[in-house]
Design a protein around this motif. Sequence first.
Motif, PDB file in Angstrom:
ATOM      1  N   LEU A 175      34.571  16.713  19.460  1.00 58.53           N
ATOM      2  CA  LEU A 175      33.383  16.175  20.132  1.00 58.53           C
ATOM      3  C   LEU A 175      32.617  17.272  20.865  1.00 58.53           C
ATOM      4  O   LEU A 175      31.379  17.350  20.785  1.00 58.53           O
ATOM      5  CB  LEU A 175      33.802  15.087  21.122  1.00 58.53           C
ATOM      6  CG  LEU A 175      34.324  13.785  20.499  1.00 58.53           C
ATOM      7  CD1 LEU A 175      35.063  12.962  21.542  1.00 58.53           C
ATOM      8  CD2 LEU A 175      33.180  12.980  19.905  1.00 58.53           C
TER       9      LEU A 175
ATOM     10  N   GLU B  23      30.475  12.928  16.440  1.00 64.30           N
ATOM     11  CA  GLU B  23      29.958  12.269  17.633  1.00 64.30           C
ATOM     12  C   GLU B  23      30.473  10.837  17.672  1.00 64.30           C
ATOM     13  O   GLU B  23      30.764  10.247  16.634  1.00 64.30           O
ATOM     14  CB  GLU B  23      28.434  12.288  17.666  1.00 64.30           C
ATOM     15  CG  GLU B  23      27.783  11.395  16.651  1.00 64.30           C
ATOM     16  CD  GLU B  23      26.300  11.180  16.930  1.00 64.30           C
ATOM     17  OE1 GLU B  23      25.782  11.762  17.886  1.00 64.30           O
ATOM     18  OE2 GLU B  23      25.676  10.425  16.158  1.00 64.30           O
ATOM     19  N   ARG B  24      30.597  10.305  18.882  1.00 65.65           N
ATOM     20  CA  ARG B  24      30.994   8.911  19.043  1.00 65.65           C
ATOM     21  C   ARG B  24      29.773   8.022  18.865  1.00 65.65           C
ATOM     22  O   ARG B  24      28.736   8.247  19.475  1.00 65.65           O
ATOM     23  CB  ARG B  24      31.579   8.655  20.432  1.00 65.65           C
ATOM     24  CG  ARG B  24      33.006   9.084  20.599  1.00 65.65           C
ATOM     25  CD  ARG B  24      33.592   8.444  21.855  1.00 65.65           C
ATOM     26  NE  ARG B  24      34.886   9.015  22.210  1.00 65.65           N
ATOM     27  CZ  ARG B  24      35.056   9.957  23.118  1.00 65.65           C
ATOM     28  NH1 ARG B  24      34.017  10.451  23.762  1.00 65.65           N
ATOM     29  NH2 ARG B  24      36.251  10.430  23.394  1.00 65.65           N
TER      30      ARG B  24
ATOM     31  N   LEU C 171      33.853   7.594  14.938  1.00 64.38           N
ATOM     32  CA  LEU C 171      33.670   9.042  15.000  1.00 64.38           C
ATOM     33  C   LEU C 171      32.866   9.437  13.765  1.00 64.38           C
ATOM     34  O   LEU C 171      33.374   9.387  12.644  1.00 64.38           O
ATOM     35  CB  LEU C 171      35.028   9.756  15.012  1.00 64.38           C
ATOM     36  CG  LEU C 171      35.899   9.502  16.240  1.00 64.38           C
ATOM     37  CD1 LEU C 171      37.279  10.134  16.048  1.00 64.38           C
ATOM     38  CD2 LEU C 171      35.237  10.054  17.500  1.00 64.38           C
TER      39      LEU C 171
END
Length: 500
Positions: free
Chosen positions: A318, A324-325, A330
């Motif tokens: 990250l 990215e969340r 993810l």
Amino acid sequence: IVEREKEIRAFKPVTYWKATADFESAGGVLRADIAKANGETLKDGHISDEAILKDIKQLKGKDFVVNKNTLTEKKLSPPRPFTTSTLQQQSNTVLGFSSRRTMIVAQQLYEGIDLPEGRTGLISYMRTDSVTVSRQAQTEARKLIEDRYGKAFLPSKIPVYKTKSAHSQEAHEAIRPVKVDIVPETIEKNLTPEQFKLYHLIWQRFMSSQMKQALSHTRSVSLEYDSYTFKAAASVLKDDGFLVLFDERIKADRESHGLFKFMEKLSEGSKARLAGIETSEHQTLPPPHYNEASLVKTLEAKGIGRPSTYVSIIETLLRRKYVERNKRQLLLMDIGEVVSDVLDKHFPLITDYEFTSKLESKLDDVAEAKAGEKEILEDFYKEFSVLLEKAKTNMETMKKMTDRKCPWCGTNLLEQYSANGKFLSCAAGYKACVYRVHFTADGGELLPEKKFCAKCGKPMVLRVARRGPFYACSGFPSCKSIISYGDETKPEEPKPDESV
């Protein structure tokens, strides 16, 4: 994550249909799903031929025969006590906590919470790959189970759980409450909402692991007409067992009792009229993106990482913007795919799952004084140094010329990558033209405006940092002037002889 993303891209959806019918019989209505059509079993009830769907719709009003009504019994085993990985997985799935958040809150519970009797540690050490628990803890749990629920909820023998993973170190016991008689609800006012949720999850999991199996009864009814078969099923708990701790599961079970009893009345050979039918169109779905729970589970299965490193692995991905969340998913970023592909091509040794797993085991041997670190490092660098020298010569540049023109000078734009992902820059060179285009997470473009430094007169260049886009003086590091992106305050343009 890259491999999963490529599977998703390559996936081609297939259209299928499902059919559900309502059958009237014995004074009630039974809802059942299509299982066979034209004598052929439909996998998961999927209808791939639209012509068959039309034939099924013509079955309305027909009298079907109940050709099977069976009862099966199934034992449901309690879950094993938590390890670090299973705690992180369950916390992410049930509570929506990230792996990092789970471990931060678990650390707080481990270090101690202020209770009326003083500061009290609530859980055992939370970095472990073992499912074994102390006999004393099991004895205390059995006493509490008998006191609260009755002796009928205890297994005849104290359960013994063994770690399945060949990579486990088992330096600590499973994650469990230090004192089982500290029931979550009795100390809720002393805990933050996050602490209460996680402690409740750990307490419930450990207590259920010490209870006896649940027993489920499933009633299955099959209705047939010509070459078409519909099936319905309902399950109820014959013995609640460990599930008595799970209120939602018990509630759902009680709600299905009525249907189960109705299905008992449908004797084999009796008739049921198809009163109504519903059809729906669907498409097959690609493999899901990883979330933190499924990624940790995969890492553990492949022997990559250890209980103390799962969080740092995910946080590194990250932080470097490889992923990215997005809600709980993810999602792969451009720079992550580029890095992975380059490493696969030039350093296959270190991206091989088996190699990584074996190296983890060798490092465990070093930690346990079973092997010398110097020997292991020398063996690694013999192969790695050869690959490194080849990569210095053979690794291609990641810059790629595009057909897009620079609106400021007319030169083609270069596609490049930085720690913040892909961007376009003018091929004329930084000193000649500072035009740059950056991209947002959803694929949008951040376009620059011509701006000049109010301090030194040099052009301002659009950059992107962790906090977002901004303009920085091209004279950096001599001049460290910056302007926020989208700032309407425009510094005066310098005189022509002052600009670069």
